[in-house]
Design a protein around this motif. Structure first.
Motif, PDB file in Angstrom:
ATOM      1  N   PHE A 267       0.916  -1.236  -0.010  1.00 47.02           N
ATOM      2  CA  PHE A 267       0.145  -0.070  -0.097  1.00 47.02           C
ATOM      3  C   PHE A 267       1.016   1.131  -0.018  1.00 47.02           C
ATOM      4  O   PHE A 267       0.696   2.092  -0.719  1.00 47.02           O
ATOM      5  CB  PHE A 267      -0.849   0.025   1.129  1.00 47.02           C
ATOM      6  N   ARG A 268       1.950   1.333   0.944  1.00 49.11           N
ATOM      7  CA  ARG A 268       2.590   2.691   1.046  1.00 49.11           C
ATOM      8  C   ARG A 268       3.675   2.888  -0.405  1.00 49.11           C
ATOM      9  O   ARG A 268       3.844   3.808  -0.525  1.00 49.11           O
ATOM     10  CB  ARG A 268       3.491   2.420   2.516  1.00 49.11           C
ATOM     11  N   HIS A 270       3.272   1.221  -3.439  1.00 50.02           N
ATOM     12  CA  HIS A 270       2.672   0.950  -4.781  1.00 50.02           C
ATOM     13  C   HIS A 270       1.039   1.482  -4.660  1.00 50.02           C
ATOM     14  O   HIS A 270       0.346   1.109  -5.745  1.00 50.02           O
ATOM     15  CB  HIS A 270       2.762  -0.475  -5.168  1.00 50.02           C
ATOM     16  N   GLU A 271       0.594   1.756  -3.535  1.00 48.72           N
ATOM     17  CA  GLU A 271      -1.072   2.142  -3.389  1.00 48.72           C
ATOM     18  C   GLU A 271      -1.471   0.938  -3.886  1.00 48.72           C
ATOM     19  O   GLU A 271      -2.755   1.255  -4.399  1.00 48.72           O
ATOM     20  CB  GLU A 271      -1.086   3.434  -4.247  1.00 48.72           C
TER      21      GLU A 271
END
Length: 323
Positions: A267-268, A270-271
């Motif tokens: 998530f952080r 590559h979203e």
């Protein structure tokens, strides 16, 4: 089962399936010393790679038996969603047996897609009741992994990856029932220069690790895991076991804290939102697989996670956590 069967599956699936992105990951490359690409099956129809196998199984079944209008399945959630979606496209009703502890998002989506959902206490109960239903009624049972047409559909992930980045020499694949890694391994090994294939299995459900050590399918105690989609024992005589035994180069056990770290990192950096199972292959790379200087394709296989559960995991270590 061979590469040609998977290539035929790719042609059948072309009108239905999304060609998902393959993106480079500086984060994982730095962490592993390898060149790493992420195959984002999170962007697939129904949010996971399972759409490939489910749709291909129904397409092949309808070719053989056009009169079929109902199938039954056992699923921890993603296969059930995929089969419900495929059934809606092809005019086939779907009855899914699944554990009541599966993510509420998955259970709700199965029903929203028009399938009948029957909840059970465990995944093993779901599998037993689904196969009994099929035996009593004569309705076809579509296993999430123990089915050649499903395996062929899942193998199309590897075909796409090889086409998108020919430099890839190693696949890292999450393992539950073994359908995805079996299909990918068939593609990987049927090449002039075979590719490496490494499996990632959760410590809480080490059925392949145990079975490979024993030389036969064994039963393990399944514990609670973030990767609920990968948890459960194998069907007796599953065709995935010999495929994995003969074609897969290694199997790593992944800890729960590694899954959390991988979900946060994806998530952080590559979203990308993932469920626990979707982050297991990434977690194995973070733990260390000896991949330095290799060209590695990591399959991020699903994103169907309850929003509150995902938020708790992503926020748990704070904004400065080193993931």
């Amino acid at each position: 089962m061979n590469r040609q069967a998977i290539e035929r599956a790719s042609e059948r699936l072309r009108p239905y399936i999304t060609r998902t992105p393959l993106v480079g990951s500086a984060w994982l490359s730095n962490a592993s010393g390898a060149n790493v690409w992420l195959k984002l099956e999170t962007a697939q129809v129904t949010g996971s790679f399972k759409a490939r196998g489910a749709m291909h199984a129904l397409l092949a079944l309808k070719e053989r038996a056009p009169e079929v209008d109902l199938v039954v399945a056992a699923s921890a959630g993603n296969h059930g969603q995929a089969l419900a979606w495929a059934g809606g496209k092809l005019g086939v009703r779907v009855r899914v047996y699944g554990p009541s502890f599966a993510a509420s998002k998955k259970r709700a989506r199965i029903r929203a897609l028009g399938a009948e959902m029957i909840e059970t206490a465990t995944y093993e109960d779901a599998e037993a009741r689904a196969t009994d239903d099929a035996a009593r009624t004569g309705v076809p049972y579509i296993s999430p992994y123990n089915n050649d047409d499903v395996i062929a559909g899942q193998g199309t992930v590897a075909l796409e990856m090889c086409d998108q980045e020919p430099a890839i020499d190693t696949f890292v694949v999450a393992v539950g029932g073994g359908g995805l890694i079996s299909g990918c391994a068939i593609v990987a090994k049927d090449r002039v220069t075979p590719l490496g294939v490494l499996g990632a299995e959760v410590e809480a459900s080490p059925v392949f690790t145990s079975s490979l050590a024993a030389g036969e399918i064994t039963t393990v105690t399944v514990r609670t895991t973030l990767a609920d989609a990968l948890a459960g024992n194998l069907e007796a005589g599953s065709r995935t076991f010999p495929l994995v035994r003969h074609l897969v180069d290694g199997m790593a056990l992944v800890a729960e804290e590694s899954i959390e770290a991988a979900m946060r990192g994806l998530f952080r950096h590559h979203e990308v939102i993932t469920e626990g199972a979707g982050a297991v292959a990434t977690a194995a790379v973070l733990q260390g697989l000896g991949l330095a200087k290799r060209n590695v394709g990591v399959i991020v296989c699903g994103q169907n996670v309850d929003a509150d559960a995902f938020a708790r995991i992503v926020e748990a270590a704070g904004p400065t956590a080193a993931t």
